[in-house]
Design a protein around this motif. Sequence first.
Motif, PDB file in Angstrom:
ATOM      1  N   ARG A  27      63.844  21.240 -51.215  1.00  0.00           N
ATOM      2  CA  ARG A  27      65.082  20.753 -51.833  1.00  0.00           C
ATOM      3  C   ARG A  27      66.253  20.839 -50.865  1.00  0.00           C
ATOM      4  O   ARG A  27      67.150  19.984 -50.883  1.00  0.00           O
ATOM      5  N   THR A  30      65.871  17.785 -48.637  1.00  0.00           N
ATOM      6  CA  THR A  30      66.212  16.560 -49.368  1.00  0.00           C
ATOM      7  C   THR A  30      67.711  16.464 -49.639  1.00  0.00           C
ATOM      8  O   THR A  30      68.323  15.404 -49.448  1.00  0.00           O
ATOM      9  N   ASP A  31      68.308  17.572 -50.075  1.00  0.00           N
ATOM     10  CA  ASP A  31      69.766  17.561 -50.307  1.00  0.00           C
ATOM     11  C   ASP A  31      70.528  17.330 -49.009  1.00  0.00           C
ATOM     12  O   ASP A  31      71.579  16.671 -49.008  1.00  0.00           O
ATOM     13  N   TYR A  33      69.509  15.505 -46.439  1.00  0.00           N
ATOM     14  CA  TYR A  33      69.452  14.070 -46.140  1.00  0.00           C
ATOM     15  C   TYR A  33      70.397  13.274 -47.037  1.00  0.00           C
ATOM     16  O   TYR A  33      70.971  12.263 -46.609  1.00  0.00           O
ATOM     17  N   GLU A  34      70.549  13.715 -48.279  1.00  0.00           N
ATOM     18  CA  GLU A  34      71.467  13.010 -49.171  1.00  0.00           C
ATOM     19  C   GLU A  34      72.929  13.260 -48.802  1.00  0.00           C
ATOM     20  O   GLU A  34      73.772  12.384 -48.970  1.00  0.00           O
ATOM     21  N   GLN A  35      73.234  14.457 -48.303  1.00  0.00           N
ATOM     22  CA  GLN A  35      74.614  14.795 -47.951  1.00  0.00           C
ATOM     23  C   GLN A  35      75.015  14.299 -46.573  1.00  0.00           C
ATOM     24  O   GLN A  35      76.213  14.258 -46.269  1.00  0.00           O
ATOM     25  N   THR A  37      76.080  11.798 -44.444  1.00  0.00           N
ATOM     26  CA  THR A  37      76.641  10.453 -44.502  1.00  0.00           C
ATOM     27  C   THR A  37      77.296  10.141 -43.166  1.00  0.00           C
ATOM     28  O   THR A  37      77.295  10.943 -42.238  1.00  0.00           O
ATOM     29  N   THR A 143      71.685   6.907 -45.426  1.00  0.00           N
ATOM     30  CA  THR A 143      71.008   7.016 -46.714  1.00  0.00           C
ATOM     31  C   THR A 143      69.603   6.429 -46.669  1.00  0.00           C
ATOM     32  O   THR A 143      68.675   6.961 -47.270  1.00  0.00           O
ATOM     33  N   GLY A 146      67.445   8.883 -44.773  1.00  0.00           N
ATOM     34  CA  GLY A 146      67.176  10.034 -45.629  1.00  0.00           C
ATOM     35  C   GLY A 146      66.200   9.718 -46.742  1.00  0.00           C
ATOM     36  O   GLY A 146      65.355  10.547 -47.097  1.00  0.00           O
ATOM     37  N   THR A 147      66.279   8.510 -47.291  1.00  0.00           N
ATOM     38  CA  THR A 147      65.349   8.129 -48.359  1.00  0.00           C
ATOM     39  C   THR A 147      63.922   8.020 -47.835  1.00  0.00           C
ATOM     40  O   THR A 147      62.966   8.487 -48.466  1.00  0.00           O
ATOM     41  N   SER A 150      62.730  11.573 -47.103  1.00  0.00           N
ATOM     42  CA  SER A 150      62.537  12.354 -48.331  1.00  0.00           C
ATOM     43  C   SER A 150      61.270  11.930 -49.055  1.00  0.00           C
ATOM     44  O   SER A 150      60.605  12.761 -49.704  1.00  0.00           O
TER      45      SER A 150
END
Length: 370
Positions: A27, A30-31, A33-35, A37, A143, A146-147, A150
């Motif tokens: 997690r 994954t978080d 990669y989402e953060q 930017t 993004t 990261g997607t 992930s």
Amino acid sequence: MADSTLSELGSEWFADILTAVTGWFQRGITDGYEQLTAAAFGTPTPQTESVLGIGVPTNEPWQSLHETLVAGETTFLALLLLVMAVQARNTIRVFNLGNPLIARATSRSAWTGGVLIVCWYWIAATSLTLVDAVTLLLLPPVTSVGTLLSDLLVVTITNPILAFGLGALGALGMWALQALFVVRDLLLFGYIFAMPFGLAVTYANLPVVSRLTASLCRRFIPLLILPLPIALLFGAYDLILTSFANFGLLPASAFARYLLATSLPLVSVYIAWRLFRDVIPRTTRAVQRTGRLAATAGTVVGAGVVSGPAGAASVAKLGARSAAARAVETTLEPSSPPPTATQHDHVASDANGQRGVPTYRRTENDPGYY
């Protein structure tokens, strides 16, 4: 039966703990990669009406920097320091001391230093704006990267210890990457504020201090261009992963997918670490020495458990590699029997045939001849 039940229960608890901790690490990746930017890779720039950041900024801390660096107290003190250093050399020349060539070179370099001190704010604002623009140009959509990465973490590795190790490395790399960008922003503002004083000391041509200060000022450059190689790395990952996903070439192995997903933050941290070594070499060397000492201490403890106090002492004295090589050599070399001593060693006969005369005695001094 009770022992078997307790051992099975302990094994299940251990596996559950590893699975839970591995899930936390997943997690975290994954978080992260989402953060991540485009703003995370961005360089702090002044907000002005000009494209290159030239003008009066409207955001902080650039307003304070503009006030203190553009005809402010920082610029005034830096110029005063430079003038004092040049006048000190001129005063020494009055008493016929010092080198006249060095004094003239200092006077010429002082003009260059003064121009750089006065124009430093505009140089810093322009360079930061250009680096930020080039970074945004090279950086792919974070993004999408990261997607894709992930989605590779969805697989499950059958070996829980291997999954735990890879997850820990990837999560630590992601957190370290985010921390490095925060530290970079702080160091950039510190360099921008203190650079006039560094330029004054550098161009004052002082015997030893100027060389040290010049090396510190040059380290602003790798700190400035830090996001560029990381942006290129993200672009390469985006190109490769997109091509592999379109043509169905992604690895089928769960280990390969997991390794590919966790490798991006690790490689990014390695690149940033190499650049930070040029910016703050003493701190990085201290961290490296601490890591080596911790590894050596752990190796000594392990060697003490496995091979006893003698192995631990050998590792502490020679190091892990040398101690392992010495142990292998000792194991592979055939043991030679100890030399057998005889009762006639180091004994010679005299002129009468009697033994007991040492071999180092000369024959003409032998008592048997007299």
